[in-house]
Design a protein around this motif. Structure first.
Motif, short mmCIF file in Angstrom:
data_model
loop_
_atom_site.label_atom_id
_atom_site.label_comp_id
_atom_site.label_asym_id
_atom_site.label_seq_id
_atom_site.Cartn_x
_atom_site.Cartn_y
_atom_site.Cartn_z
N ALA A 67 7.00 2.79 7.74
CA ALA A 67 7.05 1.53 6.98
C ALA A 67 5.66 1.12 6.51
O ALA A 67 5.48 0.70 5.35
N ASP A 68 4.66 1.24 7.37
CA ASP A 68 3.30 0.88 6.97
C ASP A 68 2.79 1.80 5.87
O ASP A 68 2.14 1.36 4.92
N LEU A 69 3.07 3.10 5.98
CA LEU A 69 2.59 4.03 4.98
C LEU A 69 3.28 3.81 3.63
O LEU A 69 2.66 3.97 2.58
N ARG A 70 4.57 3.45 3.65
CA ARG A 70 5.25 3.15 2.39
C ARG A 70 4.61 1.99 1.67
O ARG A 70 4.60 1.93 0.45
N GLY A 71 4.04 1.05 2.43
CA GLY A 71 3.43 -0.12 1.83
C GLY A 71 1.95 0.02 1.56
O GLY A 71 1.33 -0.92 1.04
N ASP A 72 1.35 1.16 1.90
CA ASP A 72 -0.08 1.36 1.71
C ASP A 72 -0.37 1.69 0.24
O ASP A 72 0.24 2.59 -0.33
N ALA A 73 -1.33 0.98 -0.35
CA ALA A 73 -1.61 1.16 -1.78
C ALA A 73 -2.06 2.57 -2.10
O ALA A 73 -1.66 3.16 -3.12
#
Length: 255
Positions: free
Chosen positions: A238-244
C-alpha cells in the motif's frame, strides 16, 4: 519505507519462511545482486519488482538454490541454506512456477502436473496421488478438458495454468513465482491473479517476481524494488502504491 540492507539475522521476530541477508550473486565477472536482504513471513505474499536486469529473477534463483551466492546468508524456515541444492529446497516444501512455464511439450497436461510430485510419489498411495491431482486441477476447469492433451499444443495462458497446477499439487509451504503475467493476454492475466488471490486468502506463502507492478502490488502484502541488483525501496504494498517515485517509474503516473 526504506532500502532493505540488513546484513545480519535478527531473532526478535517470528521465524521467516525465507530470509536473505547481505546476499551477493555473480555471473562470471558480472554482479547480479548486491548485498540483497529480504524476508518472507509465513502466510505472506512478497513481491520483487524492477525492470530488466534488475536482479529479480536472480532473487528467485537464489531462493531456489539454482544459483549459489558468493556472500551473505540465507535461511529457509530458520534452517541455514548453505550447502542446500534445489532438490533439497523442493523437498522442504518450496514449489516453483518458473518464467516461461518450462513444461514438457511432448507430455500431456496430466503428466506435467504429476511432475510436481516427483520427489513425493514414493510416499503417496495411488488414492493420494489422485486426490492431489484433483485438488491441483480444481482452480483450472479448462485443464480438465485438456487433461490428455500434449502441453506443447496449449496456448501460453493454458500452459501457465499447468505450471501453477504443477506447483499446487505439491501442497507447498511456499511458492516462488517468476513473472506470472509475462506473455499472457489480459484475460489470462486476470485468471492468473484471481487464482493467486485465492491462494493468498488460503494463507499460501508466496515470493512473486513481476514486471506488472499494478497487479503485483494489488496482490502483495509487502514489496521490494530492485535496480541493478540492489534494493532501492522496500515497504508495504500500500505504501509503495502511493509513493510518487514508484508511481512515476512503475505505475505510469504521479501520486
Amino acid at each position: 519505507m526504506s532500502a532493505g540492507t540488513a546484513p545480519t539475522r535478527t531473532s526478535a521476530r517470528p521465524t521467516p519462511m525465507l530470509e536473505m541477508a547481505g546476499v551477493d550473486v555473480f555471473y562470471g565477472p558480472v554482479q547480479a545482486l548486491h548485498r540483497l536482504s529480504l524476508t518472507v513471513a509465513p502466510g505472506e505474499v512478497v513481491a520483487v519488482l524492477g525492470g530488466n536486469a534488475s536482479g529479480k529473477s536472480t532473487t528467485i534463483k537464489s531462493a531456489l538454490r539454482s544459483v549459489t551466492p558468493s556472500a551473505g546468508r540465507m535461511w529457509l524456515a530458520g534452517e541455514p541454506m548453505e550447502g542446500m541444492s534445489t532438490p533439497d529446497v523442493v523437498s522442504r516444501g518450496v514449489a516453483s512456477i518458473p518464467e516461461s512455464r518450462r513444461l514438457f511439450a511432448e507430455m500431456t497436461v496430466q503428466e506435467n502436473v504429476l511432475m510436481g510430485l516427483y520427489t513425493q510419489r514414493r510416499r503417496l498411495s495411488g488414492r493420494q496421488v489422485r486426490e492431489r491431482l484433483a485438488e491441483a486441477a480444481e482452480p483450472f476447469p479448462r485443464l480438465r478438458e485438456r487433461w490428455t492433451q500434449l502441453a506443447g499444443t496449449l496456448s501460453g495462458g493454458e500452459q501457465q495454468m499447468v505450471a501453477m497446477a504443477r506447483a499446487l499439487v505439491q501442497r507447498p509451504t511456499m511458492i516462488c513465482i517468476d513473472e506470472p503475467s509475462m506473455g499472457l493476454s489480459p484475460a489470462f492475466v486476470d485468471t492468473v491473479y484471481e487464482v493467486l488471490t485465492a491462494w493468498k486468502a488460503a494463507g499460501t506463502t508466496m515470493l512473486v517476481v513481476e514486471q506488472n507492478a499494478h497487479r503485483s502490488l494489488e496482490l502483495a502484502d509487502r514489496a521490494y524494488i530492485l535496480q541493478n541488483g540492489e534494493v532501492v525501496l522496500a515497504g508495504t504494498a500500500a505504501d509503495l502504491r502511493g509513493d510518487a517515485a514508484v508511481q512515476r517509474a512503475y505505475l505510469g503516473g504521479a501520486a
